[in-house]
Design an enzyme around this catalytic site. Structure first.
Site, PDB file in Angstrom:
ATOM      1  N   LYS A   1       0.848  -1.198   0.000  1.00  0.00           N
ATOM      2  CA  LYS A   1       0.000   0.000   0.000  1.00  0.00           C
ATOM      3  C   LYS A   1       0.887   1.253   0.000  1.00  0.00           C
ATOM      4  CE  LYS A   1      -0.296  -0.067   5.086  1.00  0.00           C
ATOM      5  NZ  LYS A   1      -1.159  -0.441   6.237  1.00  0.00           N
TER       6      LYS A   1
ATOM      7  N   ARG B   1     -11.278   0.126  13.864  1.00  0.00           N
ATOM      8  CA  ARG B   1     -11.229   0.820  12.564  1.00  0.00           C
ATOM      9  C   ARG B   1     -12.157   0.032  11.644  1.00  0.00           C
ATOM     10  NH1 ARG B   1      -4.868   1.893  11.370  1.00  0.00           N
ATOM     11  NH2 ARG B   1      -5.280  -0.033  10.251  1.00  0.00           N
TER      12      ARG B   1
ATOM     13  N   TYR C   1      14.872  30.717   6.839  1.00  0.00           N
ATOM     14  CA  TYR C   1      13.772  31.576   7.295  1.00  0.00           C
ATOM     15  C   TYR C   1      13.809  31.806   8.803  1.00  0.00           C
ATOM     16  CZ  TYR C   1      11.614  30.630   2.723  1.00  0.00           C
ATOM     17  OH  TYR C   1      11.344  30.537   1.386  1.00  0.00           O
TER      18      TYR C   1
ATOM     19  N   MET D   1      10.642  24.335   1.878  1.00  0.00           N
ATOM     20  CA  MET D   1       9.904  23.381   1.041  1.00  0.00           C
ATOM     21  C   MET D   1      10.839  22.570   0.146  1.00  0.00           C
ATOM     22  SD  MET D   1       6.949  24.094  -1.787  1.00  0.00           S
ATOM     23  CE  MET D   1       5.823  24.894  -0.654  1.00  0.00           C
TER      24      MET D   1
HETATM   25  C1  PLP Z   1      -0.504  -1.590   6.890  1.00  0.00           C
HETATM   26  C2  PLP Z   1      -1.124  -2.893   7.180  1.00  0.00           C
HETATM   27  C3  PLP Z   1      -0.344  -4.036   7.417  1.00  0.00           C
HETATM   28  C4  PLP Z   1       1.165  -3.975   7.553  1.00  0.00           C
HETATM   29  O1  PLP Z   1       1.486  -3.497   8.841  1.00  0.00           O
HETATM   30  P1  PLP Z   1       2.994  -3.363   9.354  1.00  0.00           P
HETATM   31  O2  PLP Z   1       2.885  -3.056  10.784  1.00  0.00           O
HETATM   32  O3  PLP Z   1       3.595  -2.268   8.541  1.00  0.00           O
HETATM   33  O4  PLP Z   1       3.623  -4.679   9.079  1.00  0.00           O
HETATM   34  C5  PLP Z   1      -0.979  -5.237   7.567  1.00  0.00           C
HETATM   35  N1  PLP Z   1      -2.337  -5.321   7.522  1.00  0.00           N
HETATM   36  C6  PLP Z   1      -3.111  -4.243   7.325  1.00  0.00           C
HETATM   37  C7  PLP Z   1      -4.589  -4.397   7.314  1.00  0.00           C
HETATM   38  C8  PLP Z   1      -2.547  -2.987   7.164  1.00  0.00           C
HETATM   39  O5  PLP Z   1      -3.330  -1.914   6.979  1.00  0.00           O
END
Ligand code: PLP
Length: 390
Positions: free
Chosen positions: A32, A130, A260, A308
Site C-alpha cells: 500500500k 477501525r 527563514y 519546502m
Molecule cells: C498496513 C497494514 C499491514 C502492515 O502493517 P505493518 O505493521 O507495517 O507490518 C498489515 N495489515 C493491514 C490491514 C494494514 O493496513
C-alpha cells in the site's frame, strides 16, 4: 538531484527472512501507499520472486496499478466506501475485504453486474475499532455472507482482522484481540462458513507471535527493512537510501542568520552547504536544527528551518564542495542516519518518514544479487548500469 535508491535485493532478503519466520504460512506483501514510498510495482515483483504469494493494498486504485503492470498474483484490497462501484475489482480478480452487510450487498451487486463471483475476506473488528465488524455486527455479516454465497454471488476466501499492538506479546490488549479473533472464527464456523484462509499478523506479529500466523501473514514495514519491534534486531535490511547533492557552498562569518526566521545564527566562521531537499521531498519541517545528514561519511547538522525545497547544512571545516553526495538516510553502515533516527527527530515512526518521501523524488531501483556485500554499503556509488528506472 535528490533521489531515492531502492535496493530490491534488500526487499528480497526481507521477504525471505519473513517467510522463514512464518514457516508454513503464506506471505502477503503489503505494498500500500506505493510500497511504503518505495514503488509498489517493483517492490511487488521483488517480493513475489522471493517468497511472497499475495499482495495487500488499500484502494482499488492501488490494486489496479498492480494489475495494469501485469501482476497476476492474488491481491486483497481493504479500504473503499460501500457506495463505490467495485465492478472493476471483481473483473480484475481483486479480493475485497468486507466489514459490513452493506459492503456485502455492494459486492453482490458488482457480481450481478459483471456476471462474476466476487471474492471476499470477512473482516472482524477484534479491538482496533477501525475496519471490521464488531462482535455485535458479526452474526449479521456472517448470515448475509452465507446467503450471498449460497446465491452464487460471492466466494468467502478468508476471515481476518488487524492488530492494534503486536510489539509486546504479553500486552493484555493483544491477548484480548487474539481471544476475540478466536471467537469470531468460531462464530464463522457455526454459521457454516469454512473460509480456506485466516490471516491476522502484521510485521511485529510475523517476527515474534507464531500463534497469530495462521495461513497468511501480512508484513508491511519489515519488508522495507525497518525493525518493527523497538530494541530488537531481526536482521532486516533497509531498502531505501535517500540521497542528494551539495549544490552550493559558502563561507560565512559568526552571527550569520541561516534560512527563514532565522531560527539559527552561526556562532563562528563556518562553511554552509545547500542541499536541494526540503519538506516537499519528505524532509520533515520539524527536523530543522535537529537532524543530520552524511556528506563524505561525516555527519553534519541541518541548521535553520527546513524549507519546502532545500535545507542548509553546517559543514564546518570539512572540505565539502558542490557535487558532493549527501546521504539523508540509508542503512547506517556508511555512518549515515537511518530512517529510525529520522523518525525520532520528527517524533514519528519509520512508516511516516518512508511514505512521506515526495512524489517528485525519483525512485531508482537496483538489484545486484551477484555482489551482495557491496550493495549493502550505501556509500558505494551505484553505477548507472545497475539501475533500472522505475
Ligand atoms: C498496513 C497494514 C499491514 C502492515 O502493517 P505493518 O505493521 O507495517 O507490518 C498489515 N495489515 C493491514 C490491514 C494494514 O493496513
Amino acid at each position: 538531484m535528490t533521489r531515492a535508491l531502492i535496493d530490491l535485493d534488500a526487499i528480497a532478503h526481507n521477504t525471505r527472512l519473513l517467510a522463514g519466520a512464518a514457516t508454513g504460512s503464506g506471505v502477503m506483501a503489503v505494498v500500500k501507499a506505493d510500497g511504503f514510498g518505495h514503488g509498489a510495482v517493483p517492490v511487488a515483483r521483488a517480493a513475489l520472486a522471493s517468497g511472497a504469494s499475495w499482495l495487500g493494498v488499500t484502494s482499488l486504485r492501488e490494486a489496479m496499478e498492480l494489475r495494469s503492470a501485469g501482476i497476476t498474483a492474488p491481491i486483497l484490497m481493504w479500504l473503499y466506501a460501500p457506495f463505490e462501484t467495485l465492478d472493476e475489482a471483481v473483473l480484475a480478480d481483486v479480493d475485497v475485504s468486507v466489514s459490513s452487510t452493506t459492503g456485502l450487498e455492494t459486492l453482490a451487486r458488482a457480481a450481478e453486474r459483471t456476471g462474476r463471483v466476487a471474492v471476499v475476506h470477512l473482516k472482524a473488528d477484534t479491538g482496533l475499532s477501525r475496519g471490521g465488524a464488531t462482535e455485535a455486527e458479526w452474526p449479521d455479516v456472517l448470515a448475509t455472507a452465507a446467503k450471498l454465497r449460497d446465491a452464487g454471488l460471492i466466494e468467502i476466501r478468508a476471515v481476518w482482522s488487524h492488530l492494534a499492538h503486536a510489539e509486546d506479546p504479553a500486552d493484555p490488549g493483544l491477548r484480548r484481540q487474539l481471544e476475540a479473533f478466536g471467537q469470531a472464527r468460531a462464530a464463522a464456523r457455526e454459521a457454516g462458513i469454512e473460509a480456506p484462509l485466516t490471516h491476522l499478523a502484521n510485521s511485529a506479529a510475523v517476527l515474534q507471535l507464531p500463534e497469530a500466523h495462521f495461513d497468511l501473514v501480512r508484513p508491511g514495514i519489515a519488508l522495507y527493512g525497518a525493525e518493527p519491534i523497538p530494541g530488537r534486531v531481526f536482521g532486516l535490511r533497509p531498502a531505501m537510501t535517500l540521497e542528494s547533492t551539495v549544490i552550493l557552498t559558502k563561507r560565512v562569518g559568526p552571527g550569520t542568520g541561516v534560512s527563514y526566521g532565522p531560527e539559527f545564527v552561526t556562532d563562528r566562521e563556518t562553511t554552509l552547504a545547500l542541499v536541494p531537499a526540503g519538506y516537499a521531498d519528505g524532509v520533515p519541517r520539524i527536523t530543522g536544527n535537529r537532524a543530520s545528514v552524511a556528506i563524505g561519511g561525516v555527519r553534519c547538522p541541518i541548521v535553520g528551518r527546513v524549507a519546502m525545497d532545500q535545507v542548509v547544512v553546517d559543514v564546518g571545516e570539512h572540505p565539502v564542495v558542490p557535487g558532493d553526495r549527501v546521504v539523508i538516510f540509508g542503512t547506517g553502515e556508511g555512518g549515515e542516519p537511518t530512517v529510525d533516527e529520522w523518525a525520532d527527530w520528527a517524533g514519528t515512526n519509520a512508516h511516516e518518514i518512508l511514505t512521506g518521501i515526495g512524489t517528485r523524488v525519483p525512485r531508482v531501483h537496483y538489484s545486484v544479487e551477484s555482489n551482495e556485500t557491496s550493495t549493502r554499503n550505501p556509500s558505494r556509488p551505484v553505477e548507472c548500469a545497475e539501475m533500472t528506472p522505475s
